[in-house]
Design a protein around this motif. Structure first.
Motif, PDB file in Angstrom:
ATOM      1  N   LEU A  42      82.323  60.683  59.017  1.00 20.48           N
ATOM      2  CA  LEU A  42      83.110  60.108  60.101  1.00 20.48           C
ATOM      3  C   LEU A  42      83.867  61.259  60.755  1.00 20.48           C
ATOM      4  N   TYR A  43      83.623  61.464  62.038  1.00 23.52           N
ATOM      5  CA  TYR A  43      84.337  62.521  62.768  1.00 23.52           C
ATOM      6  C   TYR A  43      85.546  61.898  63.453  1.00 23.52           C
ATOM      7  N   VAL A  44      86.723  62.491  63.227  1.00 22.71           N
ATOM      8  CA  VAL A  44      87.969  61.999  63.800  1.00 22.71           C
ATOM      9  C   VAL A  44      88.419  62.965  64.890  1.00 22.71           C
ATOM     10  N   ALA A  45      88.524  62.480  66.110  1.00 23.35           N
ATOM     11  CA  ALA A  45      88.934  63.321  67.242  1.00 23.35           C
ATOM     12  C   ALA A  45      90.452  63.341  67.330  1.00 23.35           C
ATOM     13  N   LEU A  46      91.053  64.433  66.843  1.00 22.84           N
ATOM     14  CA  LEU A  46      92.507  64.563  66.858  1.00 22.84           C
ATOM     15  C   LEU A  46      92.942  65.308  68.121  1.00 22.84           C
ATOM     16  N   PRO A  47      93.890  64.767  68.876  1.00 25.92           N
ATOM     17  CA  PRO A  47      94.396  65.498  70.033  1.00 25.92           C
ATOM     18  C   PRO A  47      95.309  66.633  69.579  1.00 25.92           C
ATOM     19  N   GLY A  48      95.389  67.679  70.374  1.00 27.56           N
ATOM     20  CA  GLY A  48      96.248  68.802  70.037  1.00 27.56           C
ATOM     21  C   GLY A  48      96.686  69.536  71.276  1.00 27.56           C
ATOM     22  N   GLU A  49      97.729  70.339  71.140  1.00 26.01           N
ATOM     23  CA  GLU A  49      98.246  71.078  72.287  1.00 26.01           C
ATOM     24  C   GLU A  49      97.256  72.126  72.779  1.00 26.01           C
ATOM     25  N   LYS A  50      96.580  72.777  71.846  1.00 23.15           N
ATOM     26  CA  LYS A  50      95.660  73.849  72.224  1.00 23.15           C
ATOM     27  C   LYS A  50      94.202  73.401  72.186  1.00 23.15           C
ATOM     28  N   VAL A  51      93.858  72.585  71.209  1.00 24.66           N
ATOM     29  CA  VAL A  51      92.477  72.125  71.044  1.00 24.66           C
ATOM     30  C   VAL A  51      92.486  70.608  70.915  1.00 24.66           C
ATOM     31  N   ALA A  67      79.641  58.262  62.648  1.00 29.01           N
ATOM     32  CA  ALA A  67      80.541  57.585  63.568  1.00 29.01           C
ATOM     33  C   ALA A  67      81.586  58.569  64.057  1.00 29.01           C
ATOM     34  N   ALA A  68      82.156  58.269  65.210  1.00 20.73           N
ATOM     35  CA  ALA A  68      83.256  59.064  65.745  1.00 20.73           C
ATOM     36  C   ALA A  68      84.428  58.141  66.016  1.00 20.73           C
ATOM     37  N   LEU A  69      85.611  58.583  65.601  1.00 17.51           N
ATOM     38  CA  LEU A  69      86.838  57.828  65.810  1.00 17.51           C
ATOM     39  C   LEU A  69      87.618  58.520  66.930  1.00 17.51           C
ATOM     40  N   VAL A  70      87.905  57.809  68.008  1.00 13.85           N
ATOM     41  CA  VAL A  70      88.526  58.420  69.186  1.00 13.85           C
ATOM     42  C   VAL A  70      89.716  57.581  69.630  1.00 13.85           C
ATOM     43  N   GLN A  71      90.639  58.207  70.370  1.00 14.14           N
ATOM     44  CA  GLN A  71      91.693  57.433  71.025  1.00 14.14           C
ATOM     45  C   GLN A  71      91.590  57.537  72.542  1.00 14.14           C
ATOM     46  N   GLU A  72      90.577  58.285  72.998  1.00 10.11           N
ATOM     47  CA  GLU A  72      90.246  58.348  74.419  1.00 10.11           C
ATOM     48  C   GLU A  72      88.749  58.087  74.548  1.00 10.11           C
ATOM     49  N   ALA A  73      88.380  57.143  75.351  1.00  7.76           N
ATOM     50  CA  ALA A  73      86.973  56.785  75.494  1.00  7.76           C
ATOM     51  C   ALA A  73      86.166  57.980  75.990  1.00  7.76           C
ATOM     52  N   PRO A  74      85.031  58.282  75.366  1.00  5.19           N
ATOM     53  CA  PRO A  74      84.214  59.424  75.791  1.00  5.19           C
ATOM     54  C   PRO A  74      83.482  59.133  77.101  1.00  5.19           C
ATOM     55  N   ASP A  75      82.979  60.196  77.704  1.00  3.81           N
ATOM     56  CA  ASP A  75      82.249  60.005  78.961  1.00  3.81           C
ATOM     57  C   ASP A  75      80.889  59.354  78.690  1.00  3.81           C
ATOM     58  N   GLU A  76      80.217  58.998  79.772  1.00  2.00           N
ATOM     59  CA  GLU A  76      78.965  58.263  79.655  1.00  2.00           C
ATOM     60  C   GLU A  76      77.900  59.069  78.926  1.00  2.00           C
ATOM     61  N   VAL A  89      80.770  54.705  67.945  1.00  2.00           N
ATOM     62  CA  VAL A  89      81.985  55.298  68.499  1.00  2.00           C
ATOM     63  C   VAL A  89      83.055  54.210  68.475  1.00  2.00           C
ATOM     64  N   ILE A  90      84.179  54.516  67.818  1.00  2.00           N
ATOM     65  CA  ILE A  90      85.227  53.518  67.599  1.00  2.00           C
ATOM     66  C   ILE A  90      86.526  54.029  68.199  1.00  2.00           C
ATOM     67  N   GLU A  91      87.163  53.188  69.009  1.00  2.00           N
ATOM     68  CA  GLU A  91      88.413  53.573  69.670  1.00  2.00           C
ATOM     69  C   GLU A  91      89.600  52.965  68.935  1.00  2.00           C
ATOM     70  N   VAL A  92      90.624  53.803  68.693  1.00  2.00           N
ATOM     71  CA  VAL A  92      91.866  53.351  68.066  1.00  2.00           C
ATOM     72  C   VAL A  92      93.034  53.842  68.916  1.00  2.00           C
ATOM     73  N   SER A  93      94.219  53.294  68.653  1.00  2.00           N
ATOM     74  CA  SER A  93      95.387  53.706  69.437  1.00  2.00           C
ATOM     75  C   SER A  93      95.855  55.105  69.064  1.00  2.00           C
ATOM     76  N   SER A  94      95.696  55.479  67.793  1.00  2.00           N
ATOM     77  CA  SER A  94      96.078  56.817  67.327  1.00  2.00           C
ATOM     78  C   SER A  94      95.121  57.245  66.233  1.00  2.00           C
ATOM     79  N   THR A  95      94.408  58.344  66.469  1.00  2.00           N
ATOM     80  CA  THR A  95      93.490  58.823  65.426  1.00  2.00           C
ATOM     81  C   THR A  95      94.258  59.391  64.243  1.00  2.00           C
ATOM     82  N   PHE A  96      95.443  59.972  64.482  1.00  2.00           N
ATOM     83  CA  PHE A  96      96.265  60.453  63.362  1.00  2.00           C
ATOM     84  C   PHE A  96      96.611  59.295  62.434  1.00  2.00           C
TER      85      PHE A  96
END
Length: 477
Positions: A42-51, A67-76, A89-96
């Protein structure tokens, strides 16, 4: 971890943006680094200041993520790729927050013992020793490296299988309440505290507050069945037991003591006949749960006898005999950056202890260094220690006095605060001509280039933010 997309959604409050080709397919691991993705992770897309991890969702899917866990919907294009790969691809309010949510849910599947471990110094070394001891008789999962924070702790739980017999979870903290928050979902049934020192005193203000924060681990143990492993020679152990109401809650208490000269022989695990070989490695008789066995460590320094006795107490509590425990301790190896001895091509020896430092570990490292047999000079490179606040000057001065008393031939100090190490060392009797100060890595390497000869030994130690692994790399190369 073995969870399908439906379960992941249920536990995280997420919604599926891309359906998997097989709804029963399990995600069997977790990572937020697309470079380390393994098949069916399971890949978790964590937002960050630099990456931003969302930029690497496609790379993770190509690497085989289930699967990928995201809090921003990916592009088409990324959605189409997920469909082609059969991944969800699964969307959540906060991946953290989702990482903790998954760990909290997964904890309910784990049937083995959960050993929580914390302390001011020696956490990672002791965690590794507990892991290695327990692995001699049980299946075990443990914290990787020092991943002991809000992400690393849940990842440790998620790395275990339901059948794993023992999970060893290292827990760090920077303030009151943080260990309690981790324990809320870790739910340890065993808790080990290495010691109460001065690490994080900047944020907590006193050793008593540090002890109170560490005691949160013991407070979290279940009444009647929980078991605490505590350092018999630490003055704050009675305070920890009082904070946790250990007696009133009928907690089991195992005391360990690795003191070289005056071990408490009423402890459940202790060491006698402690000595160091020419390379500073302890040899001793291990006494645990009424048995004894000769024990030799590959780790260096007398302080590691304490860590070994702590690990031995856990092993004995799980039913292991002294001989098996001693054999496992003898096979344990130091981690890179933690008193790791390197023979440089130029003919001198490097003791790489550059991973981290606080006043207690500085003194322990200097004591270990003074015990090493060397045909040449002893040179210590010491850098700044962090998170000491108003105590910073006094703590660095204390290290300087310890350096002066440790038989060094030369001392090289790097950093603004380490100027206090240098000054205190001179005031404590070190010849001013043998103490050097610099503010850069090239400056350190330049001084060492002038000082080091074949047969010499050099110790490198500072807090991690100082980056003294670059000194080690420079010396090796």
């Amino acid at each position: 971890m073995r969870l399908n997309s439906k379960q992941i959604c249920e536990y995280t409050g997420g919604r599926v943006l891309v359906e998997p080709i097989d709804a029963s397919k399990l995600a069997c691991g977790i990572t937020w680094d697309s470079r380390t993705v393994e098949l069916d992770d399971l890949y978790v897309a964590l937002p960050g200041e630099k990456v931003d991890g969302h930029d690497f969702v496609a790379a993770a899917l190509r690497a085989g993520a289930a699967a990928a866990l995201v809090q921003e919907a990916p592009d088409e294009a990324t959605r189409l790729l997920a469909s082609e790969m059969g991944a969800a691809v699964i969307e959540v309010s906060s991946t953290f927050a989702a990482v903790t949510d998954l760990a909290r849910a997964w904890r309910g599947y784990l049937r083995g013992h959960i050993v929580g471990l914390t302390g001011s110094t020696g956490k990672t070394t002791t965690k590794n020793l507990v892991r290695d001891v327990v692995a001699a008789s049980f299946s075990v999962a443990a914290t990787q490296g020092n991943q002991n924070n809000e992400l690393g702790v849940p990842k440790t739980l998620l790395s275990a299988d339901p059948e794993t017999e023992v999970v060893v979870v290292e827990m760090g903290m920077r303030g009151l309440g943080q260990i309690a928050e981790l324990c809320e979902f870790v739910k340890p049934d065993m808790g080990l505290i290495t010691n109460i020192g001065e690490s994080h005193i900047e944020l907590l203000g006193s050793r008593e507050n540090i002890a109170r924060a560490k005691a949160e681990l013991i407070e979290a143990l279940p009444s009647g069945t929980g078991c605490a492993f505590l350092n018999a020679s630490d003055e704050f152990t009675p305070f920890v037991l009082e904070c946790a109401e250990a007696q009133a809650r009928s907690l089991g208490v195992w005391r360990y003591d690795g003191s070289a000269a005056e071990a408490d022989e009423t402890a459940d695990a202790y060491a006698t006949d402690v000595r160091l070989d020419d390379e500073g490695r302890p040899r001793f008789t291990l006494h645990v749960a009424g048995e004894e066995a000769a024990c030799e460590l590959n780790l260096r320094g007398l302080h590691n006898v304490h860590n070994a006795c702590a690990a031995a107490s856990v092993g004995a509590r799980l039913g292991m005999d002294a001989a098996t425990i001693a054999s496992a301790l003898a096979a344990a190896q130091p981690e890179a950056g933690r008193q790791h001895v390197i023979r440089a091509r130029a003919g001198f020896t490097i003791v790489d202890d550059a991973y981290n430092a606080n006043p207690d570990s500085m003194r322990a490292s200097l004591a270990m260094f003074s015990s090493l047999a060397t045909s040449g000079k002893r040179v210590a490179v010491l850098g700044d220690m962090g998170e000491l606040g108003d105590y910073a000057v006094a703590c660095h001065e204390g290290v300087g006095r310890a350096a002066a008393a440790s038989g060094l031939d030369y001392l090289v100090c790097i950093g603004e605060l380490s100027a206090h190490i240098a000054r205190a060392a001179r005031e404590a009797g070190m010849d001013a001509d043998t103490v050097f100060e610099t503010d850069s890595i090239p400056g350190v390497l330049g001084e060492l280039d002038n000082l080091l000869e074949p047969g010499d030994t050099v110790l490198v130690k500072a807090s991690h933010f100082m980056g003294l692994e670059r000194v080690v790399g420079g010396l090796v190369n």
